[in-house]
Design a protein around this motif. Structure first.
Motif, short mmCIF file in Angstrom:
data_model
loop_
_atom_site.label_atom_id
_atom_site.label_comp_id
_atom_site.label_asym_id
_atom_site.label_seq_id
_atom_site.Cartn_x
_atom_site.Cartn_y
_atom_site.Cartn_z
N CYS A 19 0.88 -1.24 0.12
CA CYS A 19 -0.14 0.04 -0.02
C CYS A 19 0.79 1.02 -0.17
CB CYS A 19 -0.83 0.06 1.31
SG CYS A 19 -1.87 1.56 1.40
N PRO A 20 0.83 1.98 -1.11
CA PRO A 20 1.72 3.18 -1.04
C PRO A 20 1.18 4.35 -0.05
CG PRO A 20 0.34 3.37 -3.06
CD PRO A 20 0.21 1.84 -2.24
N ASN A 21 0.02 4.26 0.26
CA ASN A 21 -0.52 5.49 1.28
C ASN A 21 -0.60 4.96 2.73
OD1 ASN A 21 -1.04 7.00 -0.87
ND2 ASN A 21 -2.86 5.97 -1.51
N LYS A 22 0.08 3.92 3.20
CA LYS A 22 0.05 3.17 4.38
C LYS A 22 -1.27 3.12 5.01
CE LYS A 22 4.95 4.61 5.06
NZ LYS A 22 5.43 5.78 4.36
N ALA A 23 -2.33 2.93 3.97
CA ALA A 23 -3.79 2.78 4.52
C ALA A 23 -4.21 1.47 5.32
CB ALA A 23 -4.54 3.21 3.48
N ILE A 24 -3.27 0.42 5.18
CA ILE A 24 -3.54 -0.80 5.50
C ILE A 24 -2.89 -1.14 6.88
CG2 ILE A 24 -3.46 -3.33 5.31
CD1 ILE A 24 -3.88 -2.58 2.19
N THR A 25 -3.21 -1.62 7.96
CA THR A 25 -2.81 -2.00 9.25
C THR A 25 -3.57 -3.19 9.84
OG1 THR A 25 -4.39 -0.61 10.22
CG2 THR A 25 -2.01 0.41 9.87
N GLN A 26 -2.91 -3.90 10.69
CA GLN A 26 -3.52 -4.78 11.41
C GLN A 26 -4.34 -4.67 12.40
OE1 GLN A 26 -3.00 -8.60 11.04
NE2 GLN A 26 -4.57 -8.57 12.05
N GLY A 27 -5.76 -5.08 12.08
CA GLY A 27 -6.73 -4.91 13.34
C GLY A 27 -6.64 -5.71 14.16
N TYR A 31 -6.83 -7.81 8.90
CA TYR A 31 -6.12 -6.31 8.34
C TYR A 31 -7.34 -5.27 8.13
CZ TYR A 31 -1.26 -7.63 8.19
OH TYR A 31 -0.30 -7.95 8.49
N VAL A 32 -7.20 -3.99 8.17
CA VAL A 32 -8.22 -3.03 7.95
C VAL A 32 -7.73 -1.90 7.14
CG1 VAL A 32 -9.52 -3.63 10.11
CG2 VAL A 32 -7.54 -1.71 10.05
N ILE A 33 -8.31 -1.42 6.42
CA ILE A 33 -7.96 -0.32 5.53
C ILE A 33 -8.71 1.03 5.93
CG2 ILE A 33 -8.19 0.69 3.13
CD1 ILE A 33 -8.35 -2.15 2.25
N ASP A 34 -7.66 1.96 6.28
CA ASP A 34 -8.24 3.32 6.75
C ASP A 34 -8.97 4.47 5.42
OD1 ASP A 34 -8.56 6.10 7.60
OD2 ASP A 34 -6.47 6.24 8.42
N PRO A 35 -10.12 4.43 5.44
CA PRO A 35 -10.69 5.10 4.31
C PRO A 35 -10.31 6.68 4.24
CG PRO A 35 -12.27 5.05 6.10
CD PRO A 35 -11.12 4.15 6.48
N MET A 36 -9.69 7.14 5.15
CA MET A 36 -9.11 8.45 5.06
C MET A 36 -7.81 8.33 4.32
SD MET A 36 -11.40 10.02 6.19
CE MET A 36 -10.57 11.77 6.32
N ARG A 37 -7.06 7.16 4.33
CA ARG A 37 -5.66 7.21 3.66
C ARG A 37 -5.86 6.36 2.20
NH1 ARG A 37 -1.42 9.42 6.18
NH2 ARG A 37 -0.19 8.39 4.79
N CYS A 38 -6.89 5.61 1.87
CA CYS A 38 -7.01 4.78 1.04
C CYS A 38 -7.41 5.43 -0.44
CB CYS A 38 -8.13 3.73 1.28
SG CYS A 38 -8.45 2.60 -0.58
N THR A 39 -6.71 5.44 -1.45
CA THR A 39 -6.82 6.23 -2.68
C THR A 39 -6.98 5.00 -3.87
OG1 THR A 39 -4.54 6.46 -3.33
CG2 THR A 39 -5.45 8.16 -2.01
#
Length: 85
Positions: A19-27, A31-39
């Motif tokens: 992920c180039p925006n570091k939107a994915i983290t371990q929940g 894993y979860v995707i931060d909608p504020m960082r996902c493009t």
């Protein structure tokens, strides 16, 4: 539209590093995707890299975060400005 990881995630760890925006983290459990960082990788790649590498196809568009390509590109520019600080 932001992406989301569904409950069928097997925690294989392949999506987070691409992920180039570091939107994915371990929940807590997957894993979860931060909608504020996902493009959806707009501005980086032709298709979302997490979707490309996911072996169980558990990454889908998140209907609760609809965004046009223009909005995703605008979000990317905002993220780049914030990360530069």
């Amino acid at each position: 539209m932001s992406l989301r990881i569904t409950e069928t995630c097997v925690n294989c760890d392949v999506c987070e590093p691409v992920c180039p925006n570091k939107a994915i983290t371990q929940g807590e459990s997957i894993y979860v995707i931060d909608p504020m960082r996902c493009t959806e990788c707009v501005g980086h790649y032709d298709e979302p890299q997490c979707v490309v590498v996911c072996p169980v196809e558990c990454i889908d568009p998140d209907p609760s975060h609809p965004e046009s390509n223009e909005q995703l590109l605008s979000k990317l520019l905002r993220l780049q400005q914030e990360d530069a600080r």
